[in-house]
Write an enzyme that holds these catalytic residues in place. Structure first.
Site, PDB file in Angstrom:
ATOM      1  N   VAL A  63       0.818  -1.213   0.000  1.00 16.88           N
ATOM      2  CA  VAL A  63       0.000   0.000   0.000  1.00 16.88           C
ATOM      3  C   VAL A  63       0.854   1.267   0.000  1.00 16.88           C
ATOM      4  O   VAL A  63       0.356   2.356  -0.303  1.00 16.88           O
ATOM      5  CB  VAL A  63      -0.991   0.031   1.182  1.00 16.88           C
ATOM      6  CG1 VAL A  63      -2.032  -1.064   1.031  1.00 16.88           C
ATOM      7  CG2 VAL A  63      -0.263  -0.062   2.519  1.00 16.88           C
ATOM      8  N   SER A 140      -5.269   3.386  16.401  1.00 23.35           N
ATOM      9  CA  SER A 140      -4.878   2.564  17.552  1.00 23.35           C
ATOM     10  C   SER A 140      -5.093   3.389  18.805  1.00 23.35           C
ATOM     11  O   SER A 140      -5.196   4.622  18.750  1.00 23.35           O
ATOM     12  CB  SER A 140      -3.397   2.180  17.427  1.00 23.35           C
ATOM     13  OG  SER A 140      -2.890   1.637  18.629  1.00 23.35           O
ATOM     14  N   TYR A 153       5.593   4.847  15.736  1.00 28.59           N
ATOM     15  CA  TYR A 153       4.279   4.211  15.617  1.00 28.59           C
ATOM     16  C   TYR A 153       3.178   5.181  16.043  1.00 28.59           C
ATOM     17  O   TYR A 153       2.167   5.343  15.342  1.00 28.59           O
ATOM     18  CB  TYR A 153       4.239   2.951  16.479  1.00 28.59           C
ATOM     19  CG  TYR A 153       2.947   2.176  16.386  1.00 28.59           C
ATOM     20  CD1 TYR A 153       2.623   1.446  15.254  1.00 28.59           C
ATOM     21  CD2 TYR A 153       2.034   2.172  17.450  1.00 28.59           C
ATOM     22  CE1 TYR A 153       1.438   0.725  15.173  1.00 28.59           C
ATOM     23  CE2 TYR A 153       0.852   1.455  17.380  1.00 28.59           C
ATOM     24  CZ  TYR A 153       0.557   0.732  16.238  1.00 28.59           C
ATOM     25  OH  TYR A 153      -0.621   0.028  16.160  1.00 28.59           O
ATOM     26  N   ALA A 155       3.281   8.387  16.060  1.00 29.80           N
ATOM     27  CA  ALA A 155       3.174   9.458  15.074  1.00 29.80           C
ATOM     28  C   ALA A 155       2.284   9.038  13.908  1.00 29.80           C
ATOM     29  O   ALA A 155       1.455   9.820  13.434  1.00 29.80           O
ATOM     30  CB  ALA A 155       4.558   9.850  14.569  1.00 29.80           C
ATOM     31  N   LYS A 157      -0.090   6.715  13.931  1.00 26.40           N
ATOM     32  CA  LYS A 157      -1.466   6.474  14.345  1.00 26.40           C
ATOM     33  C   LYS A 157      -2.186   7.756  14.758  1.00 26.40           C
ATOM     34  O   LYS A 157      -3.397   7.895  14.532  1.00 26.40           O
ATOM     35  CB  LYS A 157      -1.498   5.426  15.469  1.00 26.40           C
ATOM     36  CG  LYS A 157      -1.068   4.032  15.009  1.00 26.40           C
ATOM     37  CD  LYS A 157      -1.917   3.525  13.835  1.00 26.40           C
ATOM     38  CE  LYS A 157      -1.589   2.111  13.432  1.00 26.40           C
ATOM     39  NZ  LYS A 157      -2.460   1.604  12.348  1.00 26.40           N
ATOM     40  N   ILE A 186      -5.252  -6.250  21.074  1.00 27.49           N
ATOM     41  CA  ILE A 186      -5.947  -7.237  20.256  1.00 27.49           C
ATOM     42  C   ILE A 186      -5.036  -8.441  20.032  1.00 27.49           C
ATOM     43  O   ILE A 186      -3.856  -8.295  19.721  1.00 27.49           O
ATOM     44  CB  ILE A 186      -6.370  -6.642  18.899  1.00 27.49           C
ATOM     45  CG1 ILE A 186      -7.164  -5.342  19.107  1.00 27.49           C
ATOM     46  CG2 ILE A 186      -7.183  -7.657  18.101  1.00 27.49           C
ATOM     47  CD1 ILE A 186      -8.447  -5.498  19.894  1.00 27.49           C
TER      48      ILE A 186
END
Length: 253
Positions: A63, A140, A153, A155, A157, A186
């Site tokens: 992606v 998240s 991470y 930054a 999200k 999760i």
């Protein structure tokens, strides 16, 4: 009235595992036609077998690549004639690093997938959407709460939430909704705490009021609702799916 997705084409990124796979299965059971992509084609084929009751198109796509995303979207529209809903689920979970040891490669990996990936898919899909379409983007709890040693991470999200709220404002007048899910702990194979095991899992279990890990299906049920007419006045909303998170430094996923 039960949710129904007959005659709806749903595009899902990251459909080969975890939340993306569970959402594909959920929507398949509700009658949707699926367009699934992932960087792991074998995993996609495994998902498709679990969605055997519905029509699926599968493609291995990074992606973070504008070209691969554009080709995928054009193929889906050519094959199915439309796209009605988009679940931007592809993402890379965090590895804990002090800022001074974070590499350019790690930055590029997380930003290209978690943030640029949503941008690429959104930009490619918009020209093919009509009023009534919708997006659900995955952030998240780390897009709402900072975590030490997970700056990159977080930054990405936090960025997903900001980008998605701008989408809601820009696309809302066209009748196209955008909402965000913010999962907590999760139980997925790539969750950093699950990978560590042992005490990390125990801390996650004890880190929310329900005293258990969430499941991919817990998230998939919310995504299906956000795509449905029953959420028709929700736009730009951030839905936390975390069991009632406690204030802690437990690794999120």
């Amino acid at each position: 009235m039960p949710l129904q997705f007959q005659d709806k084409v749903v595009l899902i990124t990251g459909g080969g595992s975890g939340i993306g796979c569970a959402t594909a299965i959920k929507l398949s059971n509700l009658g949707a036609t699926l367009a699934l992509c992932d960087i792991n084609f074998d995993n996609l084929e495994a998902t498709a077998k679990l969605c055997a009751s519905t029509l699926c198109h599968l493609d291995d796509v990074d992606v973070g690549s504008t070209q691969e995303v554009s080709k995928f979207v054009e193929t889906v529209v050519s094959k199915f004639g439309a796209i009605h809903h988009v679940f931007n689920c592809a993402g890379v979970n965090p590895t804990s690093y002090p800022l001074e040891t974070t590499t350019d490669e790690y930055w590029d990996k997380l930003v290209n997938t978690n943030l640029k990936g949503i941008y690429n898919v959104t930009r490619a899909v918009i020209p093919h959407l009509k009023s009534g379409a919708s997006f659900v983007n995955v952030s998240s709890i780390s897009g709402l709460r900072a975590s030490a040693q997970q700056a990159i991470y977080c930054a990405t999200k936090y960025g997903v939430i900001g980008f998605s709220k701008c989408m809601a404002l820009e696309l809302g007048p066209k009748g196209i909704r955008t909402n965000i899910v913010a999962p907590g702990y999760i139980d997925t194979p790539t969750n950093a705490g699950i990978v560590k095991g042992g005490e990390a899992v125990t801390r996650m279990i004890n880190g929310n009021a329900l005293g258990r890990l969430g499941t991919p299906e817990d998230v998939a049920d919310v995504v299906a609702f956000l795509f449905s007419e029953e959420s028709r006045y929700m736009n730009g909303s951030v839905v936390e799916i975390d069991g009632g998170i406690k204030m802690s430094s437990t690794t999120s996923g």
